[in-house]
Every structure is written in C-alpha cells, then in structure tokens.
Write a protein that holds these residues in place. Structure first.
Motif, PDB file in Angstrom:
ATOM      1  N   ILE A 181       0.861  -1.180   0.000  1.00 33.77           N
ATOM      2  CA  ILE A 181       0.000   0.000   0.000  1.00 33.77           C
ATOM      3  C   ILE A 181       0.900   1.233   0.000  1.00 33.77           C
ATOM      4  CG2 ILE A 181      -1.731   1.294   1.289  1.00 33.77           C
ATOM      5  CD1 ILE A 181      -2.478  -1.515   2.524  1.00 33.77           C
ATOM      6  N   ALA A 182       0.841   1.997  -1.061  1.00 34.58           N
ATOM      7  CA  ALA A 182       1.746   3.127  -1.241  1.00 34.58           C
ATOM      8  C   ALA A 182       0.999   4.450  -1.085  1.00 34.58           C
ATOM      9  CB  ALA A 182       2.400   3.069  -2.625  1.00 34.58           C
ATOM     10  N   CYS A 183       1.387   5.213  -0.078  1.00 34.60           N
ATOM     11  CA  CYS A 183       0.840   6.559   0.100  1.00 34.60           C
ATOM     12  C   CYS A 183       1.675   7.523  -0.735  1.00 34.60           C
ATOM     13  CB  CYS A 183       0.886   6.967   1.564  1.00 34.60           C
ATOM     14  SG  CYS A 183       0.316   8.662   1.858  1.00 34.60           S
ATOM     15  N   ILE A 184       1.019   8.229  -1.658  1.00 32.71           N
ATOM     16  CA  ILE A 184       1.686   9.257  -2.456  1.00 32.71           C
ATOM     17  C   ILE A 184       1.597  10.547  -1.645  1.00 32.71           C
ATOM     18  CG2 ILE A 184       1.872  10.329  -4.720  1.00 32.71           C
ATOM     19  CD1 ILE A 184       2.122   7.237  -4.670  1.00 32.71           C
ATOM     20  N   THR A 185       2.632  10.841  -0.918  1.00 29.11           N
ATOM     21  CA  THR A 185       2.563  11.849   0.151  1.00 29.11           C
ATOM     22  C   THR A 185       2.387  13.274  -0.351  1.00 29.11           C
ATOM     23  OG1 THR A 185       4.983  12.024   0.209  1.00 29.11           O
ATOM     24  CG2 THR A 185       3.971  10.403   1.669  1.00 29.11           C
ATOM     25  N   CYS A 186       2.695  13.527  -1.615  1.00 26.39           N
ATOM     26  CA  CYS A 186       2.555  14.886  -2.145  1.00 26.39           C
ATOM     27  C   CYS A 186       1.130  15.168  -2.619  1.00 26.39           C
ATOM     28  CB  CYS A 186       3.547  15.121  -3.281  1.00 26.39           C
ATOM     29  SG  CYS A 186       3.466  13.889  -4.604  1.00 26.39           S
ATOM     30  N   CYS A 187       0.227  14.208  -2.485  1.00 30.83           N
ATOM     31  CA  CYS A 187      -1.160  14.354  -2.928  1.00 30.83           C
ATOM     32  C   CYS A 187      -2.077  14.320  -1.711  1.00 30.83           C
ATOM     33  CB  CYS A 187      -1.524  13.241  -3.896  1.00 30.83           C
ATOM     34  SG  CYS A 187      -0.450  13.168  -5.360  1.00 30.83           S
ATOM     35  N   MET A 188      -2.884  15.351  -1.537  1.00 28.49           N
ATOM     36  CA  MET A 188      -3.649  15.502  -0.298  1.00 28.49           C
ATOM     37  C   MET A 188      -5.157  15.411  -0.533  1.00 28.49           C
ATOM     38  SD  MET A 188      -3.265  18.454   2.623  1.00 28.49           S
ATOM     39  CE  MET A 188      -1.577  17.916   2.915  1.00 28.49           C
ATOM     40  N   LEU A 189      -5.807  14.678   0.366  1.00 25.33           N
ATOM     41  CA  LEU A 189      -7.258  14.561   0.359  1.00 25.33           C
ATOM     42  C   LEU A 189      -7.787  15.055   1.706  1.00 25.33           C
ATOM     43  CD1 LEU A 189      -9.875  13.392  -1.037  1.00 25.33           C
ATOM     44  CD2 LEU A 189      -9.428  11.299   0.280  1.00 25.33           C
ATOM     45  N   TYR A 190      -8.835  15.855   1.667  1.00 20.88           N
ATOM     46  CA  TYR A 190      -9.487  16.340   2.884  1.00 20.88           C
ATOM     47  C   TYR A 190     -10.723  15.481   3.128  1.00 20.88           C
ATOM     48  CZ  TYR A 190      -6.445  20.346   2.186  1.00 20.88           C
ATOM     49  OH  TYR A 190      -5.333  21.144   2.021  1.00 20.88           O
ATOM     50  N   HIS A 191     -10.815  14.916   4.325  1.00 25.75           N
ATOM     51  CA  HIS A 191     -11.871  13.940   4.598  1.00 25.75           C
ATOM     52  C   HIS A 191     -12.489  14.202   5.966  1.00 25.75           C
ATOM     53  CE1 HIS A 191     -14.031  10.154   4.525  1.00 25.75           C
ATOM     54  NE2 HIS A 191     -13.490   9.806   5.676  1.00 25.75           N
ATOM     55  N   THR A 192     -13.827  14.206   6.014  1.00 26.87           N
ATOM     56  CA  THR A 192     -14.565  14.402   7.260  1.00 26.87           C
ATOM     57  C   THR A 192     -15.131  13.070   7.718  1.00 26.87           C
ATOM     58  OG1 THR A 192     -15.194  16.640   6.599  1.00 26.87           O
ATOM     59  CG2 THR A 192     -16.461  15.629   8.367  1.00 26.87           C
ATOM     60  N   VAL A 193     -14.967  12.756   9.002  1.00 28.32           N
ATOM     61  CA  VAL A 193     -15.466  11.502   9.565  1.00 28.32           C
ATOM     62  C   VAL A 193     -16.580  11.798  10.561  1.00 28.32           C
ATOM     63  CG1 VAL A 193     -14.889   9.420  10.847  1.00 28.32           C
ATOM     64  CG2 VAL A 193     -13.206  10.424   9.295  1.00 28.32           C
ATOM     65  N   GLY A 194     -17.776  11.267  10.287  1.00 25.48           N
ATOM     66  CA  GLY A 194     -18.879  11.405  11.239  1.00 25.48           C
ATOM     67  C   GLY A 194     -19.303  12.851  11.457  1.00 25.48           C
ATOM     68  N   HIS A 195     -19.697  13.159  12.693  1.00 23.64           N
ATOM     69  CA  HIS A 195     -20.109  14.509  13.083  1.00 23.64           C
ATOM     70  C   HIS A 195     -19.254  14.929  14.270  1.00 23.64           C
ATOM     71  CE1 HIS A 195     -23.563  13.986  10.445  1.00 23.64           C
ATOM     72  NE2 HIS A 195     -23.743  12.805  11.004  1.00 23.64           N
ATOM     73  N   PRO A 196     -17.980  15.233  14.008  1.00 27.15           N
ATOM     74  CA  PRO A 196     -17.035  15.453  15.107  1.00 27.15           C
ATOM     75  C   PRO A 196     -17.426  16.634  16.002  1.00 27.15           C
ATOM     76  CG  PRO A 196     -16.102  16.172  13.010  1.00 27.15           C
ATOM     77  CD  PRO A 196     -17.368  15.433  12.685  1.00 27.15           C
ATOM     78  N   LYS A 197     -17.197  16.429  17.295  1.00 25.61           N
ATOM     79  CA  LYS A 197     -17.424  17.512  18.252  1.00 25.61           C
ATOM     80  C   LYS A 197     -16.555  17.263  19.485  1.00 25.61           C
ATOM     81  CE  LYS A 197     -21.253  15.549  20.948  1.00 25.61           C
ATOM     82  NZ  LYS A 197     -22.645  15.752  21.398  1.00 25.61           N
ATOM     83  N   ARG A 198     -16.413  18.283  20.302  1.00 28.43           N
ATOM     84  CA  ARG A 198     -15.668  18.154  21.557  1.00 28.43           C
ATOM     85  C   ARG A 198     -16.604  18.456  22.726  1.00 28.43           C
ATOM     86  NH1 ARG A 198     -10.360  17.284  21.409  1.00 28.43           N
ATOM     87  NH2 ARG A 198      -9.252  17.636  19.446  1.00 28.43           N
ATOM     88  N   SER A 199     -16.420  17.701  23.786  1.00 30.23           N
ATOM     89  CA  SER A 199     -17.236  17.919  24.981  1.00 30.23           C
ATOM     90  C   SER A 199     -16.623  19.018  25.829  1.00 30.23           C
ATOM     91  CB  SER A 199     -17.320  16.632  25.796  1.00 30.23           C
ATOM     92  OG  SER A 199     -16.050  16.318  26.347  1.00 30.23           O
ATOM     93  N   ARG A 200     -17.460  19.677  26.601  1.00 31.52           N
ATOM     94  CA  ARG A 200     -16.944  20.683  27.526  1.00 31.52           C
ATOM     95  C   ARG A 200     -16.170  20.024  28.659  1.00 31.52           C
ATOM     96  NH1 ARG A 200     -22.240  24.677  28.225  1.00 31.52           N
ATOM     97  NH2 ARG A 200     -22.391  25.312  26.020  1.00 31.52           N
ATOM     98  N   PHE A 201     -16.637  18.834  29.048  1.00 29.63           N
ATOM     99  CA  PHE A 201     -15.986  18.109  30.130  1.00 29.63           C
ATOM    100  C   PHE A 201     -14.806  17.314  29.589  1.00 29.63           C
ATOM    101  CE2 PHE A 201     -15.698  14.428  33.059  1.00 29.63           C
ATOM    102  CZ  PHE A 201     -15.412  15.132  34.225  1.00 29.63           C
ATOM    103  N   LEU A 202     -13.630  17.551  30.097  1.00 25.67           N
ATOM    104  CA  LEU A 202     -12.392  16.863  29.726  1.00 25.67           C
ATOM    105  C   LEU A 202     -11.944  17.165  28.293  1.00 25.67           C
ATOM    106  CD1 LEU A 202     -12.923  13.306  31.288  1.00 25.67           C
ATOM    107  CD2 LEU A 202     -11.691  15.256  32.261  1.00 25.67           C
ATOM    108  N   ASN A 203     -12.683  18.020  27.576  1.00 25.74           N
ATOM    109  CA  ASN A 203     -12.338  18.382  26.206  1.00 25.74           C
ATOM    110  C   ASN A 203     -12.184  17.149  25.317  1.00 25.74           C
ATOM    111  OD1 ASN A 203     -11.785  20.349  24.220  1.00 25.74           O
ATOM    112  ND2 ASN A 203      -9.576  20.073  24.461  1.00 25.74           N
TER     113      ASN A 203
END
Length: 283
Positions: A181-203
């Motif tokens: 499996i070869a990662c072509i490091t000079c090529c970038m993909l922006y990817h969103t996973v799920g519905h990310p959020k941070r909690s107030r408690f413990l961040n």
C-alpha cells in the motif's frame, strides 16, 4: 480508471462539488446511492451535474447497503468493461488536486509497481513526510485506488464488513496477498469523519455516532481483530482495544448523548463480534 462514490442522504450541493473535483480525470463514475428513494437524491445531484452526466452510472434502489457491496459491484463492472484501476471515494471527501494524484498513480502503475495507492489524508495522517512514497499498513477507503488485478487476487471486498472496518480488512488482505500500500505523500485529500465535536468536560473529541454505528463499530472491529489476530503487532492490538472499546466507553459516558442506548449497543456489538462465525468471512 473507474471511479466509485457512495452517497447517503448527502447535501446535494456539497456532494456534486466534491465529485466535480475528480470526475473529469477518470473515465467513468459509479454513483452508489444508499439514500431512501423519497429523498430524491439522484435528481438533485444530476441537476447540478449536467455537464458530467455522461460520465455517470447511477445505482440506487432505496436501500442502505453501505460500501462493501458497492465495491464489489464496481469491481464486477470494471472487469466487464476492461478497466485497470478503481478509485473509491466518500461523499464528504474533497481533493486539493486530483489531476496531480492521477498523474502520480499512473506513473508508478505503468512503470510496473502494482501497488494499492492512497493519498495523504489531511488531519488524519500526522506523520512526518520524508519521501514521495510511504508504505502503509492500513488506509481509509476514500481516495484509495486499487488495481483490478489486486481485487481479483483477494476476491473483492468482504461484505462481513459492509461499512466499519472494511478499509482495514481490505488493507490487510491486500498485504497478505503480497501487495503493498503506497501513500503518495505529495497528494492531499481532505476527509470528514462522522459529526465530530468536543465535549466541555475533559475536552473529549468524539465522532458522535448513534446507536447503529456504535454497534457496527464494536462488532466489526472485533471480528477484524479475531480474523487477522496473527497479523497485528502488539502495539496495534492495544490500539484496537483502546480506540474502539476503552475510549469509546469513556466518550459515551462523558461526551455523547443517548448514553444508555449507546452503552447497550456497545456491549451487544462486543458480544456479537466475539461470537461471530469467522468461516463466513473472506480470507
């Protein structure tokens, strides 16, 4: 190059804009629509892609069959139509420069490197880049380009992993078959996973998946672990336990809604994953 993108109740405007970033640099795109028929996603997306509709093969029957069946459908289509490479995409991913990525992949592929190709994932890959090609042990589905001969060698996707753990299972089986499996490091993909959020408690950071995904993740990653146990390093085994079980439990308790429902699904997923018959999986 054949492309495949899976949709599930997407924002039609965003989905079409993401697709337009790469559709003109591939020969055909299969849009596998997992959305319910009443959502009318096909008409909404096609109306925004009038210049690209001749490049599209649309598949959707109103059922959410996730990703593995879509990959197998595209694999069979690719064999029938004589394609060499399959690009797998997610609706929430967008490219910095897909033309450059295809150019790099073609260069390595046509000079005899029968690798599975992946881009550098912005925000997910956090290792220091030293070389243009970096060999990896796992990948995420989106942005991956798999030669059809490699899909032939591993007999396609294992539909035990319809959605979760599918990418890891594919990556492991590809390497077990003798490919890299070869990662072509000079090529970038922006990817969103799920519905990310941070909690107030413990961040705490969480993707905030609901009951069904909580169950699926717990079950399939345990099946993956049991199926490929001898392949994982000790570090990777600990990481699986910490990420999908210990930290998931902490996130449910301190950062997520529907705590009782998700805890029940986490426990049920673990139980079903432990008792799943591995003879049903593709090796």
């Amino acid at each position: 190059m054949l492309g495949l993108v899976t949709l599930y109740n997407p924002n039609p405007q965003e989905a079409s804009e993401n697709i337009k970033r790469y559709i003109h640099d591939i020969d055909k795109l299969i849009i596998w629509d997992n959305s319910p028929i009443e959502a009318n996603i096909k008409q909404q997306v096609i109306d925004l892609m009038t210049d690209e509709k001749d490049h599209i093969v649309w598949h959707g029957d109103g059922q959410n069959k996730c990703i593995a069946p879509a990959i197998n459908f595209a694999w069979e289509y690719a064999k029938e139509q004589g394609y060499d490479l399959l690009l797998i995409m997610d609706q929430d991913s967008h490219w910095a420069n897909f033309s450059f990525y295809r150019e790099k992949v073609e260069h390595y592929y046509l000079t005899g490197n029968k690798w599975t190709f992946v881009p550098y994932i912005a925000g997910n890959d956090n290792w220091v880049i030293f070389n243009e090609v970096h060999f990896k042990r796992v990948f995420i589905n989106s942005g991956t380009i798999i030669p059809i001969e490699i899909l032939n060698a591993i007999d396609g996707a294992d539909e035990t992993f319809a959605l979760d753990a599918l990418d890891h299972d594919l990556a492991i089986r590809i390497q077990k078959a003798g490919y890299q499996i070869a990662c072509i490091t000079c090529c970038m993909l922006y990817h969103t996973v799920g519905h990310p959020k941070r909690s107030r408690f413990l961040n705490l950071f969480t993707n905030d998946y609901g009951r069904e995904r909580t169950y699926s993740i717990a079950k399939t990653h345990l099946i993956k672990y049991r199926k490929h146990k001898s392949w994982f390093t000790a570090y990777e085994k600990r990481k699986i336990f910490k990420e999908y079980y210990m930290w998931k439990l902490i996130r449910i308790i301190f950062a997520e809604e529907d705590k009782l429902g998700r805890l029940k699904m986490l426990i049920k997923g673990i139980w079903d994953g432990m008792n799943y018959d591995l003879k049903k999986t593709k090796r």
